[in-house]
Each structure stands twice: as C-alpha cells, then as structure tokens.
Design an enzyme around this catalytic site. Sequence first.
Site, PDB file in Angstrom:
ATOM      1  N   THR A  16       0.827  -1.213   0.000  1.00  0.00           N
ATOM      2  CA  THR A  16       0.000   0.000   0.000  1.00  0.00           C
ATOM      3  C   THR A  16       0.855   1.255   0.000  1.00  0.00           C
ATOM      4  O   THR A  16       0.447   2.291  -0.540  1.00  0.00           O
ATOM      5  CB  THR A  16      -0.935  -0.023   1.231  1.00  0.00           C
ATOM      6  OG1 THR A  16      -1.853  -1.088   1.058  1.00  0.00           O
ATOM      7  CG2 THR A  16      -1.699   1.272   1.399  1.00  0.00           C
ATOM      8  N   THR A  95       1.764  -4.303   4.264  1.00  0.00           N
ATOM      9  CA  THR A  95       1.661  -4.586   5.703  1.00  0.00           C
ATOM     10  C   THR A  95       1.103  -5.981   6.000  1.00  0.00           C
ATOM     11  O   THR A  95       1.295  -6.500   7.098  1.00  0.00           O
ATOM     12  CB  THR A  95       0.745  -3.552   6.396  1.00  0.00           C
ATOM     13  OG1 THR A  95      -0.558  -3.626   5.824  1.00  0.00           O
ATOM     14  CG2 THR A  95       1.303  -2.152   6.255  1.00  0.00           C
ATOM     15  N   ASP A  96       0.418  -6.596   5.013  1.00  0.00           N
ATOM     16  CA  ASP A  96      -0.333  -7.814   5.337  1.00  0.00           C
ATOM     17  C   ASP A  96       0.544  -9.002   5.728  1.00  0.00           C
ATOM     18  O   ASP A  96       0.163  -9.802   6.588  1.00  0.00           O
ATOM     19  CB  ASP A  96      -1.252  -8.193   4.162  1.00  0.00           C
ATOM     20  CG  ASP A  96      -2.464  -7.257   4.095  1.00  0.00           C
ATOM     21  OD1 ASP A  96      -2.685  -6.493   5.053  1.00  0.00           O
ATOM     22  OD2 ASP A  96      -3.175  -7.287   3.084  1.00  0.00           O
TER      23      ASP A  96
HETATM   24  C1  SIN Z   1      -0.932  -2.933   2.886  1.00  0.00           C
HETATM   25  O1  SIN Z   1       0.192  -2.734   2.476  1.00  0.00           O
HETATM   26  O2  SIN Z   1      -1.367  -2.312   3.889  1.00  0.00           O
HETATM   27  C2  SIN Z   1      -1.878  -3.916   2.274  1.00  0.00           C
HETATM   28  C3  SIN Z   1      -1.441  -4.472   0.986  1.00  0.00           C
HETATM   29  C4  SIN Z   1      -0.176  -5.295   1.100  1.00  0.00           C
HETATM   30  O3  SIN Z   1       0.041  -5.948   2.118  1.00  0.00           O
HETATM   31  O4  SIN Z   1       0.581  -5.305   0.110  1.00  0.00           O
END
Ligand code: SIN
Length: 311
Positions: A16, A95-96
Amino acid sequence: MQVERRRIVVLGTGGTIAGRAASARDNIGYRAAEVGVADLLAGLPAMDGIELQAEQVAQIDSKDMDFGTWCALARRCAHWLADDGVAGIVVTHGTDTLEETAFFLQSVLAPAKPVVLTGAMRPATSAAADGPQNLADALAVAAAPGACGVVVAFAGAVHGAADVQKVHSYRTDAFASGDAGPIAYVEEGALRLLRAWPQGGLLRGVAALAAPEAWPRVEIVLNHAGADGAIVRALVQDGVQGLVLAGTGNGTVHHALEAALLAAQASGVAVRRASRCAQGRVLPRAGDRLRAAEGLTPVKARVALLLELMR
Ligand code: SIN
C-alpha cells in the site's frame, strides 16, 4: 574537511505504501504496488551525510508474497549488507505479510547492520498518506549508530522481527509487539531506545536456501469448536511435510484434531504447537507430545519450520 557520506539502500517490494487510488480521498479502493520505490524516496527531504540508493526487488501486494520473492529479497539484502559503504537497508513492503518477511529475514540474515522494514496503511496518493513519515522514520533507524537486526518501523515505533504483529486491519497504528513492547520510538527523527536490538536467531543462511520450488510444504491448521482433524488427514494424504497448530489458549487442541496431528507426526510429518491468541507464548508442559512453538505466532512458527525442514 570532507564529511564521510554513508549509504542506505532502499529495496522496494510493493504494498500500500506504493499504492495508487483514483482519488486522494480513497484509502480503500486503491491498487497496491504501483509506485516505484525511487518515486517514494523522491518526496522525502534529504538527510545530512546520507546517500540513498533505490532498488526495486518486486512490485506486489504482500498478500501474494511467495518463496521466490523472499529468496530474491534475502539475496539482495545479503549483497548490500556485505558492502562496507552501506550503513543499513530499508525495505518497503505491504503490511499484510510484513511480519512474516521480517521474521524470515532475521532468520536467514541475523544482520549486524540494520534492516528496517516499513509500509503504510494508506496509499501513496492519499491526502493523508502515512507512508512518507513511516519511510522517513525507517531511514532514521537505518542510519542510527549501533542499530542492528531486522526491525519494523511503523507509526513512530520500532518493533523487533520476532515480536511484531499486524494487529489492526485499518488504523495507521497497525503494528504492535505484544508483551515485549517496541524496541524504540522515533521522535522527530531521533531514536529513543527502550531495549536491545534483535541479535542472533539465525536458522539458515541465505546461501543454504533451497530453490523456491523445492521448499517444503508446511501448513497451518486452526483449533476451533468442532475441529475434527479431517483437514489434517487431507493434508497428509496430499504430502504435507510440516504442520503448525494454531491452537487455543496455551496451544490446546480438540481431542479429535490432536489425534489426527499425533497420527501425522507418527507418519513423519513435523508438527509444532502455537497459539491463536494475539498475545503470550505457548509454555511447554511435561509430557507434551506436540512440540511447543514457544514465543512464535503460527505464521512465524511456519517460517521457522520451513527453514528447519529445508535440505
Ligand atoms: C498494505 O500494504 O497495507 C496492504 C497491501 C499489502 O500488504 O501489500
């Protein structure tokens, strides 16, 4: 007098933080992994005495993280860590699955220099993007004297790879370290250190990683009401080599699922017992027939078992 310039290498993998939405007010309907890492850096103020070097290792939504990308990232980290001119590395990441990548990198690099992962909960195009501040904080950590190990810089806190977990699906303060607490806070670019940097934890060196297609198959099974073990029997039938139980409480398990896990173990499948609880550790008990994963969450216990089973 010539001031010595230090270099920080910033490796982009997507997420993200590199997301793009049609409107600056859209923090949900965006496409992750669109903006290049060099462009993310271009928006940041210069750092005194620090030279930045960007390299795009991948451009993916981290829900799609895979063994090949992990291997490529670990190799690029090892390459740059061996360069005397490099003070540290920053990795931009979704973040995932960030906590899995952080634990994987600590387990294969145990670096004497800092490797700092960061990301964002809002896309780069957001009117209130959190990525630029997270990236600036990550760079400050990578440049900090004495910093080492794989850490995550997020929302003003620095978390160790072994403890960090994504704990919120939406808020910008999405990461925590449970009982251990953060290693440090980043306050206006300065580090307030609370405890020691991560050290050790090497499970397998980068050079000893198997080719991605030859990694063992390790799956996670969840204990829950009515867990009957059918999924374990199906996985064993399908050739699984390792199983991590995301047990209830202190790694407890429904008697029917336990019977299936013990049968799997007896047939040669490696089994580890973790907990689905958000905090705490699985404490080993006398007479345990399934080995406790102790402080590791199910996803990190899976990474540890993948590396352990690699030949
Ligand atoms: C994010 O980055 O918050 C969600 C998408 C990902 O993990 O690439």
